[in-house]
Design an enzyme around this catalytic site. Sequence first.
Site, short mmCIF file in Angstrom:
data_model
loop_
_atom_site.label_atom_id
_atom_site.label_comp_id
_atom_site.label_asym_id
_atom_site.label_seq_id
_atom_site.Cartn_x
_atom_site.Cartn_y
_atom_site.Cartn_z
N HIS A 172 56.98 -33.25 4.55
CA HIS A 172 56.76 -33.08 3.11
C HIS A 172 55.83 -31.89 2.86
O HIS A 172 56.10 -31.05 1.99
CB HIS A 172 56.16 -34.37 2.55
N GLU A 173 54.74 -31.80 3.64
CA GLU A 173 53.79 -30.71 3.45
C GLU A 173 54.37 -29.38 3.91
O GLU A 173 54.09 -28.34 3.31
CB GLU A 173 52.49 -31.02 4.20
N HIS A 176 56.20 -27.68 1.16
CA HIS A 176 55.36 -26.89 0.26
C HIS A 176 55.07 -25.52 0.85
O HIS A 176 54.98 -24.53 0.13
CB HIS A 176 54.05 -27.63 -0.01
N GLU A 263 56.91 -32.50 -6.21
CA GLU A 263 56.82 -33.62 -5.28
C GLU A 263 58.21 -34.20 -4.98
O GLU A 263 58.50 -34.54 -3.84
CB GLU A 263 55.90 -34.70 -5.83
#
Length: 551
Positions: A172-173, A176, A263
């Site tokens: 998930h990070e 980004h 998100e």
Amino acid sequence: MATDFFERQDQARGKTALLVLYFVLTVLCIVTVLYLLGVVILNGALTRSGGMENFWDPSIFIWTTVVTVAVVGLSSVFKIRELGKGGGVVARSLGGKKLEPFTQNSGHRRLLNVVEEMAIASGTPVPEVYVLPENGINAFAAGFTPDDAAIAVTQGCIDNLSRDELQGVVAHEFSHILNGDMRLNIRLMGVIFGILVLAIIGQSVMGSLRHMRFSSTRSGKDAAAGAAVMLIVFLTGLALFVVGNIGVFFGRLIQSAVSRQREFLADASAVQFTRNPGGIAGALKRIGGLSYGSRINSPHAEEAAHLFFSSGVRSYLGGPFETHPPLEMRIRALEPGWDGRFVRTPYPWPDSALPGDSHPPPNAYAGELSYQRQPRRTYRKNEPLPPKLPPVDPMQMVFTVGTLEAAALDQARETRESLDAAFGSFLRSPLEARALLYALVLDADEKRRSQQLGYLQTEAGETIAQTTRELYPRVRQRPRSDTLPMIELALPALGQMEPEASGEFQQRLRQLVELDGKVTVFEFVVTRLVRRHLERRAAKSVKPGEYIWSA
């Protein structure tokens, strides 16, 4: 993927145009309010007639605009430049401790392994990794570019998540990082800080009234003038305080709206990267079932609220001010058939019984530390080298940079484990990593290689020269495709060197390459990667205890 890494980065930079528009509109509103207040005070309270017929005064408008834009703009630029020193600055300001490549803590080693595998699979530099001393399950990625990115994970993540769940959070990070969200997040923080400075100045101006005193023996005219001055100072301070906080109010709205949208995209990207929706969904379920949830207790958590994997601070207003979608909504987007039950996780889980790991061995991370116990292989002097691999299409490699796929992630894990087993501490120790890089640029011709080793012996000592000599055949045995991952895994260890040692290492590496009077493309790439990494680390370094949130 439909677009390549560089195009996605350009698109992410383009999204800042909307942020600039919001920023300009907010500043215009602030200028308008302060201008009207200036007209009321100066044309109403200070003129003899006290007339308010003319609300347009160019001089007041110009001064109000110049001062407001200067204060907000310069404060925002200052904050963005401070945050632009690298994601590690943000992580340290929240209390994060950087993980060293040679850490012996099994949970920390597992986290580093997951991050390294993601970096290898995506072809991006290995980011710095930090651990926040927080019991909640949370994480964030910060930085301006993939080169200076940092990933921070709470201790609660390490203690409560299985490897698959931790991988989902890290994926998930990485989304980004790869999608360019970090740059937008840093600018959001800078813009909000610039507006907040107005409120801070207003509060200081009102506080200065405590030090203003007027003698009671003065004439009535002087006393009235003094009272008028105090009133003007108070109104000015109050206006700055109110306008600043109103600006921050709308800034938080923008911050929350942008964060919620990104998100969902990051959750979907994490599933695409890992092909395992149960990983990230499991992490979200554990957040819902943990008494600490995803709470971050740092006093600076609110400024970075939009960076976190899950809500790090409580929003009392809720709704539009929530920086993250509700857990239930995120989980159902990943698992439509979810039964609505969170996972009740006792805290903390012992190292030998991590949640989600069935029948863990006595040391749940024994496989993660295999490089420490792996015996070194011995090589015969004339042992034949493996056949050369077919040439790789450069354009194909370019378009795979910044992309993550499940197959590439599996391959990255195998590569990382293989390199760990073969080289171990040479990838983790700053001193031994130097010998590994020296071995990579040694010449295939025995005569020229002897000259290079002689130079090393004279300049770096017998030990480093002998270690490099022993490493050379082992490096040559590796497939060519392992070279870049090998360098990327060693770079964080090299970054631990003191500036003087770093400069000497770069000089010796460059001299090894230039001894034969020519520089190959491979040698250029190796030296360029090393120099770029070490120079960026030196430029982004922050003194211990230096924080970025104080006004």
